[in-house]
Scaffold this active site. Structure first.
Site, PDB file in Angstrom:
ATOM      1  N   GLU A 110       0.810  -1.234   0.000  1.00 58.44           N
ATOM      2  CA  GLU A 110       0.000   0.000   0.000  1.00 58.44           C
ATOM      3  C   GLU A 110       0.837   1.276   0.000  1.00 58.44           C
ATOM      4  O   GLU A 110       0.349   2.340   0.392  1.00 58.44           O
ATOM      5  CB  GLU A 110      -1.011  -0.007   1.165  1.00 58.44           C
ATOM      6  CG  GLU A 110      -1.999  -1.166   1.082  1.00 58.44           C
ATOM      7  CD  GLU A 110      -3.178  -1.055   2.044  1.00 58.44           C
ATOM      8  OE1 GLU A 110      -3.248  -0.086   2.809  1.00 58.44           O
ATOM      9  OE2 GLU A 110      -4.036  -1.960   1.998  1.00 58.44           O
TER      10      GLU A 110
ATOM     11  N   GLU B 144      -5.664  -8.773   0.457  1.00 53.77           N
ATOM     12  CA  GLU B 144      -6.416  -8.357   1.647  1.00 53.77           C
ATOM     13  C   GLU B 144      -7.846  -8.066   1.254  1.00 53.77           C
ATOM     14  O   GLU B 144      -8.107  -7.252   0.374  1.00 53.77           O
ATOM     15  CB  GLU B 144      -5.855  -7.044   2.257  1.00 53.77           C
ATOM     16  CG  GLU B 144      -4.616  -7.179   3.080  1.00 53.77           C
ATOM     17  CD  GLU B 144      -4.190  -5.834   3.698  1.00 53.77           C
ATOM     18  OE1 GLU B 144      -5.071  -5.037   4.076  1.00 53.77           O
ATOM     19  OE2 GLU B 144      -2.982  -5.597   3.771  1.00 53.77           O
TER      20      GLU B 144
END
Ligand code: NAG
Ligand code: NAG
Length: 417
Positions: A128, A239
């Site tokens: 991320e 995720e």
């Protein structure tokens, strides 16, 4: 001829169902203390022995560095060796610590050798980082990120670090939120990697109608948009999840019942078909809490994980990877499962970096098909090789999956005859 094609199809279905299935594991606990070998071992054993399901034998990590050390290999590695748990490794790329991450990776190869490297299904350089570097990441105070050119440099450094080692065939990727992938300024990263790691949380997509009944369509739409920019590379679900408790986000209500609905509708069709690391096994003390069990030591989940109500994973459509594009959304967004305080490196490697509902204005309009089997056809040979070597020694991993694969093969052969 025909029978050969049939056999190939049957084999491809078997290959497709041998996907990795597991959870994400941070290097620290919710209270900030570090996980050590015994903690990881308990968690991996818990995941393998969850009541009502099976096959959760893979672990995604965020960092190569053991908490409390400068560059010692993370003790999840010996725990994974002991528990025969496959590994999606991660190097934490933001914050300027890449040299130590790479040192820990090399040290792990030297220290644990093939008992470790045979478990590796891939290596993610970063997590991320591009989201945190984006307009919405900054707005959400998500923490330190990096830009795509530095990330590309790091990816090249990791490739060079593993060349000539027993990990040299490892499949290299990067994990980010889906709207970071669809931001075309980041495309140089896609060019440099073997697979894209997808993080997406409809729970946080607060600028859209995001009640639990929209959860699956929001998820599918985001995956389709990511596949559309993936240039045919595999998209791994690194995720996703729905909280069992915590605050409401827009229309999204955190509850055990909704977490179960999301598991059934989003998780069950993925398990065994697409490499998937659920968020997450346990996160006692977090709010919102995404843990499917209340505590790490309990194998009793908070809801039924058996996929008994799931219909989509039970047909031979395994290899057709239907991505339903275009729910007609304007404005893309993503969420990262995230508590809100990132106070530094140690906290950020916990894996729950900050930032939540990110409503990005980049209305990525393209709803091109873009699926073309990138999800389920294991095109990158090294990953497939790595996973099959894992599976060959891992009876737990194949207990449920292979039975289905064998059944599908038998059915197809029967039809052919
Ligand atoms: C798109 O990506 C670039 C590079 O990572 C970043 O600087 C920019 O802020 C991103 N755009 C948006 C709208 O977030
Ligand atoms: C299936 O759904 C019904 C109704 O929502 C529920 O009562 C039951 O517990 C579910 N079964 C499983 C195995 O999830």
């Amino acid at each position: 001829m025909f029978s050969k094609q049939v056999l190939a199809l049957a084999l491809s279905i078997v290959a497709a169902e041998a996907a990795m299935q597991g959870f994400n594991y941070g290097s620290t606990k919710t209270d900030g203390s570090y996980n050590y070998e015994a903690d990881f071992k308990t968690q991996f054993a818990t995941a393998k022995n969850l009541v009502g399901t099976s096959g959760f034998t893979s672990a995604r990590l965020y960092t190569m560095i053991q908490g409390g050390t400068t560059s010692d290999p993370i003790q999840a590695i010996p725990a994974a060796v002991a528990e025969d748990t496959s590994l999606l490794l991660g190097l934490w790329a933001s914050g300027g610590n890449m040299d130590n991450e790479i040192a820990a990776l090399k040290s792990a190869i030297d220290t644990y050798g093939e008992s470790f490297t045979k478990l590796v299904v891939g290596i993610s350089v970063g997590s991320e980082d591009l989201y945190r570097n984006s307009v919405t990441g900054v707005k959400n105070d998500a923490g330190v990120g990096i830009d795509p050119s530095l990330l590309v440099t790091y990816i090249k450094q990791v490739k060079s670090a593993i060349s000539g080692t027993t990990l040299s065939g490892a499949s290299i990727g990067h994990v980010d939120t889906w709207d970071a992938w669809t931001n075309s300024t980041n495309s140089a990263v896609i060019d440099e990697i073997d697979w894209l790691g997808f993080d997406g949380y409809p729970y946080y997509q607060t600028t859209m109608s995001n009640g639990i009944d929209q959860g699956k369509s929001l998820f599918d739409d985001a995956v389709a948009k990511t596949k559309a920019v993936a240039n045919g590379k595999e998209v791994w679900i690194t995720e996703t999840g729905w909280p069992v408790s915590g605050p409401n986000e827009g229309d999204a209500v955190a509850s055990v019942a909704n977490a179960k609905q999301y598991w059934d509708q989003v998780g069950c069709p993925l398990f065994g078909e697409t490499n998937t690391w659920w968020y997450m096994l346990a996160d006692a003390g977090s709010s919102p809490s995404f843990g499917v069990t209340g505590s790490t030591s309990s194998t009793n989940p908070l809801f039924d994980l058996s996929c008994g109500n799931s219909t989509s994973s039970s047909s031979a459509s395994a290899s057709t990877s239907t991505s339903n594009a275009g729910a007609g959304s304007t404005g893309s967004q993503s969420g990262s499962a995230s508590s809100s305080c990132v106070t530094g490196f140690a906290t950020s490697t916990f894996g729950v970096a900050a930032g939540s509902g990110s409503s990005s204005s980049s209305s990525s309009s393209s709803n091109s098909v873009g699926s073309s089997g990138s999800g389920s056809s294991s095109s990158s040979g090294s990953a497939a090789a790595a996973s099959s070597s894992v599976l060959s020694t891992n009876s737990a991993a194949r207990s449920s999956g292979s039975a289905f694969g064998a059944l599908a093969a038998a059915l197809i052969l029967a039809i052919a005859v």
